[in-house]
Design an enzyme around this catalytic site. Structure first.
Site, PDB file in Angstrom:
ATOM      1  N   PHE A 199       0.892  -1.347   0.064  1.00  0.00           N
ATOM      2  CA  PHE A 199      -0.188   0.311   0.109  1.00  0.00           C
ATOM      3  C   PHE A 199       0.636   1.592  -0.053  1.00  0.00           C
ATOM      4  O   PHE A 199       0.935   2.388  -1.220  1.00  0.00           O
ATOM      5  CB  PHE A 199      -0.976  -0.241   1.237  1.00  0.00           C
ATOM      6  CG  PHE A 199      -1.240   0.872   1.598  1.00  0.00           C
ATOM      7  CD1 PHE A 199      -1.782   1.942   0.781  1.00  0.00           C
ATOM      8  CD2 PHE A 199      -1.083   1.684   2.961  1.00  0.00           C
ATOM      9  CE1 PHE A 199      -2.532   3.047   1.266  1.00  0.00           C
ATOM     10  CE2 PHE A 199      -1.128   2.897   3.556  1.00  0.00           C
ATOM     11  CZ  PHE A 199      -2.467   3.597   3.173  1.00  0.00           C
ATOM     12  N   THR A 240       1.755  -9.986   1.274  1.00  0.00           N
ATOM     13  CA  THR A 240       0.680  -8.908   1.462  1.00  0.00           C
ATOM     14  C   THR A 240       0.530  -8.176   0.123  1.00  0.00           C
ATOM     15  O   THR A 240      -0.665  -7.571   0.468  1.00  0.00           O
ATOM     16  CB  THR A 240       1.262  -8.397   2.752  1.00  0.00           C
ATOM     17  OG1 THR A 240       1.926  -7.757   2.734  1.00  0.00           O
ATOM     18  CG2 THR A 240       0.528  -9.567   4.053  1.00  0.00           C
ATOM     19  N   GLY A 241       1.663  -7.845  -0.052  1.00  0.00           N
ATOM     20  CA  GLY A 241       1.086  -6.736  -1.457  1.00  0.00           C
ATOM     21  C   GLY A 241       0.367  -6.812  -3.155  1.00  0.00           C
ATOM     22  O   GLY A 241       0.103  -8.445  -2.918  1.00  0.00           O
ATOM     23  N   LEU A 243      11.353  -0.642   2.690  1.00  0.00           N
ATOM     24  CA  LEU A 243       9.936  -0.754   3.129  1.00  0.00           C
ATOM     25  C   LEU A 243       8.561  -1.806   2.804  1.00  0.00           C
ATOM     26  O   LEU A 243       7.503  -1.912   2.304  1.00  0.00           O
ATOM     27  CB  LEU A 243       8.846  -0.111   2.168  1.00  0.00           C
ATOM     28  CG  LEU A 243      10.162   1.475   1.544  1.00  0.00           C
ATOM     29  CD1 LEU A 243       8.702   2.450   0.545  1.00  0.00           C
ATOM     30  CD2 LEU A 243      10.005   2.208   2.615  1.00  0.00           C
ATOM     31  N   ALA A 257      12.350   1.952   6.831  1.00  0.00           N
ATOM     32  CA  ALA A 257      10.876   2.186   7.197  1.00  0.00           C
ATOM     33  C   ALA A 257      10.601   1.697   8.556  1.00  0.00           C
ATOM     34  O   ALA A 257      10.207   0.800   8.584  1.00  0.00           O
ATOM     35  CB  ALA A 257       9.332   2.226   5.937  1.00  0.00           C
ATOM     36  N   TYR A 265       6.555  -8.018  14.794  1.00  0.00           N
ATOM     37  CA  TYR A 265       6.842  -6.847  14.248  1.00  0.00           C
ATOM     38  C   TYR A 265       7.717  -5.499  15.364  1.00  0.00           C
ATOM     39  O   TYR A 265       8.652  -5.044  14.657  1.00  0.00           O
ATOM     40  CB  TYR A 265       5.594  -6.143  14.381  1.00  0.00           C
ATOM     41  CG  TYR A 265       5.450  -4.987  13.095  1.00  0.00           C
ATOM     42  CD1 TYR A 265       6.075  -4.868  11.684  1.00  0.00           C
ATOM     43  CD2 TYR A 265       4.816  -3.954  13.100  1.00  0.00           C
ATOM     44  CE1 TYR A 265       6.035  -3.790  10.718  1.00  0.00           C
ATOM     45  CE2 TYR A 265       4.554  -3.065  12.443  1.00  0.00           C
ATOM     46  CZ  TYR A 265       4.939  -2.836  11.239  1.00  0.00           C
ATOM     47  OH  TYR A 265       5.209  -1.593  10.439  1.00  0.00           O
ATOM     48  N   LYS A 306      10.623  -4.413  14.144  1.00  0.00           N
ATOM     49  CA  LYS A 306      12.209  -3.369  13.403  1.00  0.00           C
ATOM     50  C   LYS A 306      12.458  -2.393  14.460  1.00  0.00           C
ATOM     51  O   LYS A 306      13.645  -1.777  13.951  1.00  0.00           O
ATOM     52  CB  LYS A 306      10.654  -2.424  13.427  1.00  0.00           C
ATOM     53  CG  LYS A 306      10.008  -2.789  12.184  1.00  0.00           C
ATOM     54  CD  LYS A 306      10.496  -2.401  11.472  1.00  0.00           C
ATOM     55  CE  LYS A 306       9.270  -2.347   9.346  1.00  0.00           C
ATOM     56  NZ  LYS A 306      10.559  -2.238   8.856  1.00  0.00           N
ATOM     57  N   THR A 361      -0.896   4.992   8.692  1.00  0.00           N
ATOM     58  CA  THR A 361      -1.512   5.799   7.991  1.00  0.00           C
ATOM     59  C   THR A 361      -2.578   4.941   7.522  1.00  0.00           C
ATOM     60  O   THR A 361      -3.227   3.519   7.423  1.00  0.00           O
ATOM     61  CB  THR A 361      -0.508   5.411   6.731  1.00  0.00           C
ATOM     62  OG1 THR A 361       0.791   6.217   7.736  1.00  0.00           O
ATOM     63  CG2 THR A 361       0.050   6.246   5.577  1.00  0.00           C
TER      64      THR A 361
END
Ligand code: UDP
Length: 326
Positions: free
Chosen positions: A27, A51-52, A91, A132, A163, A167, A193
């Site tokens: 996304f 997931t894309g 990303l 990111a 996660y 990260k 977002t």
């Protein structure tokens, strides 16, 4: 869709630049790719489609200077013979709490082994590197709003830890490459977002609430709805990211819109904006769900960034996208 927000201190022509964007079919990354393609850059995109979406790659493939390769970046990167990257953007991580349940190991591998491979490539190419990262590095924060100097309150074994901790590790890797190998690095911490191109079944609050309101179904509030989030429209995020990439330094930047809503207010706002009369339903709050989240964006604001899209406008644009999908 116009994705470029050129502020006076950003270059509008990047036709001599080459980008590698990991996670291009996602996304947010699909908008990031489009932003640089619109400015004339050459963009190489990578994704494994965990997931894309193929649809995002179709949109990007209309640009002549977009190149795409399907791959798992944590296994190996393509052999980029005869390509010199100026910018490498990390990303590629899935980021929805429902992904944390289903693909935790893939998330940890992409943020550790995948990020490592991208950093090694950046070092070899002498490219600027952007990680990111996420507001999740703050966990369930004890200070509010969150400033970059806050080191966080993360449960290392909770449902979000795959996660949050990976990260945090990706940030540590990035800082190590900056310190030891002098790679020109950037770290952004992305807050909530939303926008068109989110997966309808993404599980996150905005697509859930919009789809429920559009269908007249109950709006599913987890907990009592008093927890807060601050929602940033995707093109504002892309713009903020570019400010950091082009004008920032190696220390982390919060990226987001500081407009804060309780989840109950967001549900009511969405009902009203979409003229829906969906009822609110309540179910238990998931473990470790952060109670308050709002970025202090002074650092990115000092580079000339400010959010442009109001919650109402952003919701209207996002709802239009989902309406077309129904
Ligand atoms: N949430 C909710 N209903 C939903 C989806 C999410 O009440 O259908 C809540 C969730 O518990 C959290 C907030 O909305 O407090 C934001 O959730 P999201 O999954 O969008 O992202 P998070 O910020 O938690 O990573």
């Amino acid at each position: 869709m116009n994705t470029s927000h050129t502020s006076s201190n950003l270059k509008s022509d990047l036709s001599d630049k080459t980008f590698l964007i990991a996670g291009a079919a996602g996304f947010v990354p699909s908008y990031v790719c489009q932003n640089y393609l619109e400015k004339g850059a050459t963009v190489y995109g990578l994704d494994n489609f965990i997931t894309g979406s193929e649809e995002n790659i179709e949109i990007l493939s209309k640009y002549e200077k977009f190149h795409f390769e399907k791959c798992n970046i944590y296994e190996s990167l393509p052999d980029f013979k005869d390509v010199e990257f100026d910018y490498i953007l990390s990303l590629a991580s899935p980021a929805s709490p429902i992904d944390f349940k289903i693909i935790p190991l893939e998330i940890m591998r992409v943020n550790s082994e995948g990020t490592l491979k991208l950093l090694e490539l950046a070092s070899r190419h002498n490219a600027r590197f952007l990680e990111a990262s996420t507001s999740e590095v703050y966990g369930d924060p004890e200070i509010h709003p969150q400033v970059e100097s806050y080191v966080g309150h993360v449960n290392p074994i909770g449902p979000r830890s795959c996660y949050d901790e990976s990260k945090r590790f990706a940030e540590a890797l990035t800082m190590s490459f900056y310190n030891k190998y002098k790679v020109d690095t950037r770290i952004i911490r992305i807050f909530n977002t939303y926008g068109p191109r989110m997966r309808p079944n993404d599980g996150r609050v905005i697509p859930n609430f919009i789809n429920q309101a559009l269908r007249g179904n109950d709006i599913t509030i987890y907990g009592d709805g008093s927890q807060t989030r601050s929602f940033c429209y995707v093109t504002d995020l892309v713009n903020a990211m570019e400010h950091v990439l082009m004008l920032g330094d190696h220390m982390p930047y919060n990226i987001g819109n500081p407009d804060e809503y309780t989840i109950k207010e967001a549900a009511e706002f969405i009902n009203q904006a979409l003229r829906s009369d969906s009822k609110l339903s309540y179910s238990p709050l998931p473990a470790d769900d952060p109670k308050r989240r709002r970025p202090n964006i002074d650092r990115v604001a000092s580079l000339g960034f400010s959010p442009q899209v109001t919650f109402e406008d952003g919701l209207t644009r996002t709802a239009k996208f989902f309406k077309e999908k129904i």
